[in-house]
Every structure is written in structure tokens, then in C-alpha cells.
Design an enzyme around this catalytic site. Structure first.
Site, PDB file in Angstrom:
ATOM      1  CE  LYS A  13      32.880  46.280  38.278  1.00 12.55           C
ATOM      2  NZ  LYS A  13      33.622  47.406  37.653  1.00 12.55           N
ATOM      3  NE  ARG A  88      35.858  42.567  33.298  1.00 11.99           N
ATOM      4  CZ  ARG A  88      36.151  42.980  34.526  1.00 11.99           C
ATOM      5  NH1 ARG A  88      35.654  42.350  35.565  1.00 11.99           N
ATOM      6  NH2 ARG A  88      36.940  43.996  34.697  1.00 11.99           N
ATOM      7  NE  ARG A 123      41.621  50.462  40.608  1.00 12.26           N
ATOM      8  CZ  ARG A 123      40.665  49.793  39.958  1.00 12.26           C
ATOM      9  NH1 ARG A 123      39.517  49.512  40.562  1.00 12.26           N
ATOM     10  NH2 ARG A 123      40.826  49.427  38.706  1.00 12.26           N
ATOM     11  NE  ARG A 156      43.818  46.534  39.095  1.00  9.05           N
ATOM     12  CZ  ARG A 156      42.516  46.352  38.905  1.00  9.05           C
ATOM     13  NH1 ARG A 156      41.671  46.438  39.920  1.00  9.05           N
ATOM     14  NH2 ARG A 156      42.028  46.082  37.708  1.00  9.05           N
ATOM     15  NE  ARG A 167      41.123  47.804  33.255  1.00  8.29           N
ATOM     16  CZ  ARG A 167      41.375  48.309  34.460  1.00  8.29           C
ATOM     17  NH1 ARG A 167      42.427  49.080  34.648  1.00  8.29           N
ATOM     18  NH2 ARG A 167      40.578  48.037  35.458  1.00  8.29           N
TER      19      ARG A 167
HETATM   20  P1  ADP Z   1      38.145  46.522  37.148  1.00  9.54           P
HETATM   21  O1  ADP Z   1      36.924  46.417  37.985  1.00  9.54           O
HETATM   22  O2  ADP Z   1      39.023  47.646  37.513  1.00  9.54           O
HETATM   23  O3  ADP Z   1      37.880  46.422  35.688  1.00  9.54           O
HETATM   24  P2  ADP Z   1      38.841  43.766  37.810  1.00  9.54           P
HETATM   25  O4  ADP Z   1      39.633  43.631  39.046  1.00  9.54           O
HETATM   26  O5  ADP Z   1      37.404  43.369  37.854  1.00  9.54           O
HETATM   27  O6  ADP Z   1      39.058  45.259  37.343  1.00  9.54           O
HETATM   28  O7  ADP Z   1      39.508  42.949  36.627  1.00  9.54           O
HETATM   29  C1  ADP Z   1      40.876  43.083  36.308  1.00  9.54           C
HETATM   30  C2  ADP Z   1      41.188  42.218  35.094  1.00  9.54           C
HETATM   31  O8  ADP Z   1      40.977  40.827  35.432  1.00  9.54           O
HETATM   32  C3  ADP Z   1      40.321  42.447  33.868  1.00  9.54           C
HETATM   33  O9  ADP Z   1      40.790  43.525  33.070  1.00  9.54           O
HETATM   34  C4  ADP Z   1      40.438  41.105  33.155  1.00  9.54           C
HETATM   35  O10 ADP Z   1      41.692  40.966  32.499  1.00  9.54           O
HETATM   36  C5  ADP Z   1      40.419  40.115  34.330  1.00  9.54           C
HETATM   37  N1  ADP Z   1      39.045  39.696  34.681  1.00  9.54           N
HETATM   38  C6  ADP Z   1      38.392  39.956  35.848  1.00  9.54           C
HETATM   39  N2  ADP Z   1      37.154  39.438  35.835  1.00  9.54           N
HETATM   40  C7  ADP Z   1      37.000  38.840  34.623  1.00  9.54           C
HETATM   41  C8  ADP Z   1      35.926  38.154  33.994  1.00  9.54           C
HETATM   42  N3  ADP Z   1      34.741  37.967  34.605  1.00  9.54           N
HETATM   43  N4  ADP Z   1      36.142  37.672  32.742  1.00  9.54           N
HETATM   44  C9  ADP Z   1      37.313  37.833  32.110  1.00  9.54           C
HETATM   45  N5  ADP Z   1      38.370  38.495  32.633  1.00  9.54           N
HETATM   46  C10 ADP Z   1      38.213  39.000  33.886  1.00  9.54           C
HETATM   47  P1  ADP Z   2      35.810  48.953  40.391  1.00  6.89           P
HETATM   48  O1  ADP Z   2      35.801  47.795  41.349  1.00  6.89           O
HETATM   49  O2  ADP Z   2      34.459  49.186  39.761  1.00  6.89           O
HETATM   50  O3  ADP Z   2      36.905  48.850  39.381  1.00  6.89           O
HETATM   51  P2  ADP Z   2      36.787  50.561  42.668  1.00  6.89           P
HETATM   52  O4  ADP Z   2      35.810  50.311  43.770  1.00  6.89           O
HETATM   53  O5  ADP Z   2      38.107  49.897  42.757  1.00  6.89           O
HETATM   54  O6  ADP Z   2      36.084  50.278  41.233  1.00  6.89           O
HETATM   55  O7  ADP Z   2      36.979  52.155  42.560  1.00  6.89           O
HETATM   56  C1  ADP Z   2      37.854  52.736  41.581  1.00  6.89           C
HETATM   57  C2  ADP Z   2      38.585  53.931  42.222  1.00  6.89           C
HETATM   58  O8  ADP Z   2      37.647  54.985  42.458  1.00  6.89           O
HETATM   59  C3  ADP Z   2      39.234  53.641  43.566  1.00  6.89           C
HETATM   60  O9  ADP Z   2      40.423  54.391  43.649  1.00  6.89           O
HETATM   61  C4  ADP Z   2      38.207  54.126  44.583  1.00  6.89           C
HETATM   62  O10 ADP Z   2      38.811  54.553  45.804  1.00  6.89           O
HETATM   63  C5  ADP Z   2      37.571  55.300  43.851  1.00  6.89           C
HETATM   64  N1  ADP Z   2      36.132  55.458  44.142  1.00  6.89           N
HETATM   65  C6  ADP Z   2      35.206  54.504  44.381  1.00  6.89           C
HETATM   66  N2  ADP Z   2      33.987  55.051  44.570  1.00  6.89           N
HETATM   67  C7  ADP Z   2      34.146  56.398  44.421  1.00  6.89           C
HETATM   68  C8  ADP Z   2      33.242  57.524  44.488  1.00  6.89           C
HETATM   69  N3  ADP Z   2      31.939  57.378  44.730  1.00  6.89           N
HETATM   70  N4  ADP Z   2      33.770  58.758  44.271  1.00  6.89           N
HETATM   71  C9  ADP Z   2      35.087  58.920  44.014  1.00  6.89           C
HETATM   72  N5  ADP Z   2      35.984  57.900  43.937  1.00  6.89           N
HETATM   73  C10 ADP Z   2      35.517  56.658  44.135  1.00  6.89           C
END
Ligand code: ADP
Ligand code: ADP
Length: 215
Positions: A13, A88, A123, A156, A167
Site C-alpha cells: 500500500k 482499519r 522490509r 521496524r 498482524r
Molecule cells: P502495515 O501497513 O505494515 O500494517 P502501518 O504502518 O499501516 O503498517 O501500521 C503500523 C501499526 O500502526 C499498526 O500495526 C497499528 O498498531 C498502528 N495503526 C496504523 N494505522 C492504524 C489504524 N487505522 N487504526 C489502528 N491502528 C493503526
Molecule cells: P504496506 O504499506 O501495505 O505495509 P509496503 O509498501 O511497505 O506495504 O511494502 C511492504 C514491503 O514489500 C516493502 O519492503 C516493499 O519494498 C515491498 N514491496 C512492495 N510492493 C512490492 C511488489 N509488488 N513486489 C515485491 N515487493 C514489494
């Protein structure tokens, strides 16, 4: 354009959000990034969220909704925005409706669990800028260094394999119901729902996302 990007953690995303925001000229509203900044600044909110985030659980709906409303009041959101990682939960999505925040399109990025685990465990991030890399799929030019600043990359705390499984469970229980919520909403609101296959290289996924935005 007022957009929501939906999908499991690690679906890509944030990666796609950057492209979309550059292409459409709208700001990326990432609640994860906002919470991480609060944590880095050591604000009371950041301190409170820290341990919840480390465990891979969700911060309370009230807090997150409050953060988003504050962010939307900034002038750069007037022409549109992209929600990344928000809403979420069903209560967060209901709060968006109740606040009269209109959404034009929801794009779901679909990725299976094994790929999620591979993506998240590899990541690496540049904390100061939020730039995201992957050790294999999107490596920096110099290992473990940010392309722009040369500063070190970090993993992270919540990106370790044991937390990733938790998660995914949280995603299934609390976030996946939003797929149905928005699919149903799209039948009676101007909102459009599109699902995109998130498996494939970043550019291929980007092409599909752009198509889903434009059709
Ligand atoms: P990812 O896309 O890898 O799941 P995020 O960066 O979106 O990670 O979120 C990291 C953490 O921040 C989540 O696991 C949660 O603890 C918190 N968080 C982020 N967005 C929300 C949300 N909309 N509601 C509740 N907690 C959130
Ligand atoms: P989210 O915001 O949904 O948690 P990220 O954009 O941070 O996801 O991507 C998660 C991990 O996967 C990062 O290390 C990123 O570089 C990698 N990634 C993102 N898109 C792709 C893809 N299409 N193929 C392989 N790896 C990807």
C-alpha cells in the site's frame, strides 16, 4: 480524488501510495506514518501507541479517527487525499461516513499470506523520510543505506516474523470485514470499489492500480 487503499500489512500500500499521490497530486494520509512520527517525537500519544504498535495490535479507533480529522483540516487535503492504512476497522469506516467525509474510490490490493510474510520480513525503512525498501525485491543501491541520504536503514520492530503472523490475524479479524462493507456501500453510494492483484513486480502492480483508478 478521495481514495482508500485497502489490503493486508505488507501488501504494498505504502509503495503504491507514493506513485498514486505523485501522479494525482494528492497527499498520502498514512495513519501508520503519523503514529510513527508521534512516537519518534515522544508525544504523549506516541508514547501511548508505542507498545500497542510493537505488539502488532491496533491503536484505539477514537485516537486514529481524531488524528485523521485533524489531518483533513489541512488545506492540502482540499483537492483530495489518499488514505493508506485507514480505516482499519468497521467503527473507523463508520466514523468516516458519519463525519461526511466522501470517498470516491476504494482500491483493494490482494496479496496472499506467504507473500506478505516475505515482503514484511525483508522490509527496510529510512525512518526520517518514510522511504521503503526490500532486501531482495527493492534493494537500495548501497546495502542498508538510503538512496537519497546514504543514512542507515532500519527494520521496524513490528516487522519480525513472530509479530507479522499476529498482524495478519488482526487484519483478518478487524480489517478484512471492510471489504464487504465497501463492496456493499458501492452498490448504493457513488463510491467505486476495485480489487487489484498485488502479486507481481512493483511496476506491474502500479499499472493495474492506475487502470483501477482510471476506468
Ligand atoms: P502495515 O501497513 O505494515 O500494517 P502501518 O504502518 O499501516 O503498517 O501500521 C503500523 C501499526 O500502526 C499498526 O500495526 C497499528 O498498531 C498502528 N495503526 C496504523 N494505522 C492504524 C489504524 N487505522 N487504526 C489502528 N491502528 C493503526
Ligand atoms: P504496506 O504499506 O501495505 O505495509 P509496503 O509498501 O511497505 O506495504 O511494502 C511492504 C514491503 O514489500 C516493502 O519492503 C516493499 O519494498 C515491498 N514491496 C512492495 N510492493 C512490492 C511488489 N509488488 N513486489 C515485491 N515487493 C514489494
Amino acid at each position: 480524488m478521495r481514495l482508500i487503499l485497502l489490503g493486508p500489512p505488507g501488501a504494498g500500500k505504502g509503495t503504491q501510495a507514493r506513485f498514486i499521490c505523485q501522479t494525482c497530486g494528492i497527499p498520502q494520509v498514512s495513519t501508520g506514518d503519523m503514529l510513527r512520527s508521534a512516537r519518534a517525537e515522544g508525544t504523549p500519544l506516541g508514547r501511548m501507541a508505542e507498545s500497542i504498535m510493537a505488539r502488532g495490535e491496533l491503536v484505539s479507533d477514537e485516537i486514529v479517527v481524531g488524528l485523521v480529522k485533524e489531518r483533513l483540516a489541512q488545506p492540502d487535503c482540499e483537492a483530495g487525499f489518499l488514505f493508506d492504512g485507514f480505516p482499519r476497522t468497521i467503527p473507523q469506516a463508520e466514523a468516516v461516513l458519519e463525519a461526511g467525509i466522501e470517498i470516491d474510490r476504494v482500491i483493494e490490493i490482494q496479496v496472499d499470506d506467504d507473500e506478505v510474510v516475505r515482503r514484511i520480513t525483508g522490509r527496510r525503512v529510512h525512518e526520517q523520510s518514510g522511504r521503503v525498501y526490500h532486501v531482495l525485491f527493492n534493494p537500495p543501491r548501497v546495502p542498508d543505506r538510503d538512496n537519497e541520504t546514504g543514512e542507515p536503514l532500519t527494520q521496524r520492530e513490528d516487522d519480525r516474523e513472530e509479530t507479522v503472523r499476529d498482524r495478519l490475524e488482526v487484519y483478518r479479524r478487524q480489517t478484512q470485514p471492510l471489504i464487504r462493507f465497501y463492496t456493499e456501500l458501492s452498490r448504493r453510494a457513488p463510491l467505486e470499489y476495485r480489487a487489484v492483484n498485488g502479486v507481481g513486480d512493483v511496476d506491474a502492480v502500479m499499472q493495474d492500480v492506475l487502470k483501477a483508478l482510471g476506468d
